[in-house]
Design a protein around this motif. Structure first.
Motif, PDB file in Angstrom:
ATOM      1  N   HIS A 158      -0.922   7.177   9.622  1.00 32.93           N
ATOM      2  CA  HIS A 158      -1.026   7.299   8.166  1.00 32.93           C
ATOM      3  C   HIS A 158      -1.861   6.131   7.666  1.00 32.93           C
ATOM      4  CE1 HIS A 158      -0.086   8.332   4.079  1.00 32.93           C
ATOM      5  NE2 HIS A 158       0.475   7.147   3.847  1.00 32.93           N
ATOM      6  N   ASP A 159      -2.990   6.455   7.046  1.00 33.46           N
ATOM      7  CA  ASP A 159      -3.939   5.425   6.587  1.00 33.46           C
ATOM      8  C   ASP A 159      -4.324   4.502   7.734  1.00 33.46           C
ATOM      9  OD1 ASP A 159      -3.862   6.510   4.087  1.00 33.46           O
ATOM     10  OD2 ASP A 159      -2.422   5.060   3.283  1.00 33.46           O
ATOM     11  N   ASP A 160      -4.659   5.122   8.877  1.00 33.55           N
ATOM     12  CA  ASP A 160      -5.125   4.396  10.065  1.00 33.55           C
ATOM     13  C   ASP A 160      -4.082   3.427  10.620  1.00 33.55           C
ATOM     14  OD1 ASP A 160      -7.578   5.696   9.898  1.00 33.55           O
ATOM     15  OD2 ASP A 160      -8.391   4.171   8.540  1.00 33.55           O
ATOM     16  N   HIS A 211       0.822  -1.210   0.000  1.00 41.02           N
ATOM     17  CA  HIS A 211       0.000   0.000   0.000  1.00 41.02           C
ATOM     18  C   HIS A 211       0.860   1.267   0.000  1.00 41.02           C
ATOM     19  CE1 HIS A 211      -3.363   2.664   0.692  1.00 41.02           C
ATOM     20  NE2 HIS A 211      -2.814   3.125   1.820  1.00 41.02           N
ATOM     21  N   TRP A 212       1.935   1.313   0.753  1.00 40.66           N
ATOM     22  CA  TRP A 212       2.753   2.516   0.881  1.00 40.66           C
ATOM     23  C   TRP A 212       3.760   2.672  -0.249  1.00 40.66           C
ATOM     24  CZ3 TRP A 212       3.563   1.051   6.653  1.00 40.66           C
ATOM     25  CH2 TRP A 212       2.422   1.402   7.379  1.00 40.66           C
TER      26      TRP A 212
END
Length: 245
Positions: free
Chosen positions: A99-101, A42-43
């Motif tokens: 960051h993004d939960d 994802h990152w």
């Protein structure tokens, strides 16, 4: 002195930077990692920097933020910044955030390259650690490129390619190979005017030559006889005078 009744803010911890101080499009300095780490699903890609370890970047509110997934395995000191708690680990400040939960830590301390001083003039530029950067370096690279020396990318960073180009310039023009923009090199590149001492010596020699020529002309004119001067008339004898009477 602070005004009465107004609270005094404590000084910021060393290395403190406001959130989002890196501009959009910022790219981290490249270092060869000790091993390969595949990108996060994802990152995205991970990068490696000495003192930080593995980290990734993200664009948040028009700024580039740098995150690590966990604090390094060192004794980290808690540092209070108002109501915020930072972690100081081996000279590097980290700000806990999400960051993004997901719990991550923003790298607050700038890199050595970001903290490098901006060069204000080309005179004296040389290879330093951290590397010197700025418009003056870019201008120097452009000048060296005009002399057909390869500086690599004209990126405003005085690296080894710029130093090598400068050394070749000094070698080809029989200057001392210092690897730095010293005065003779600056004069060659047109950064500085010609040496004032040499100019003044040349002016003095010209003046002495002119004075010598003027003195020689004066001596020559004094040594020549006066052609226009008439000779004195010969005195008349007594016999000639009586005969005329």
């Amino acid at each position: 002195m602070p005004e009465f009744g107004k609270p005094v803010r404590p000084p910021k911890p060393p290395g403190w930077r406001p959130p989002g101080h890196r501009p959009p499009g910022w790219r981290p300095p490249h270092y060869n990692p000790p091993y390969y780490r595949p990108p996060h699903w994802h990152w995205g890609s991970y990068y490696w920097y000495p003192g930080w370890g593995w980290y990734f970047t993200a664009i948040v509110a028009g700024s580039t933020l740098v995150y690590v997934t966990s604090l390094p395995d060192k004794n980290c000191e808690k540092v209070k910044d108002g109501s915020e708690t930072l972690y100081l680990c081996d000279g590097v400040l980290y700000r806990p955030t999400y960051h993004d939960d997901t719990q991550v830590y923003e790298v607050v301390t700038p890199t050595d390259e970001e903290g490098a001083a901006q060069a204000e003039t080309m005179l004296g530029l040389s290879l330093t650690s951290p590397m010197t950067r700025g418009p003056a370096v870019r201008e120097l690279q452009t000048l060296l490129g005009g002399y057909d020396y390869d500086v690599g990318a004209v990126d405003g960073v005085f690296g080894r390619s710029t130093e090598a180009a400068l050394l070749w310039l000094q070698y080809d023009y029989e200057l001392e190979q210092t690897g730095a923009v010293d005065e003779p090199t600056a004069q060659l590149l047109g950064i500085l005017p010609p040496d004032e001492a040499e100019t003044s010596e040349g002016d003095a020699a010209t003046a002495e030559t002119a004075e010598g020529e003027e003195a020689e002309a004066t001596e020559a004119s004094e040594g020549e006889p006066d052609a226009e001067a008439e000779p004195d008339p010969a005195p008349e004898s007594e016999e000639g005078s009586s005969a005329g009477d």
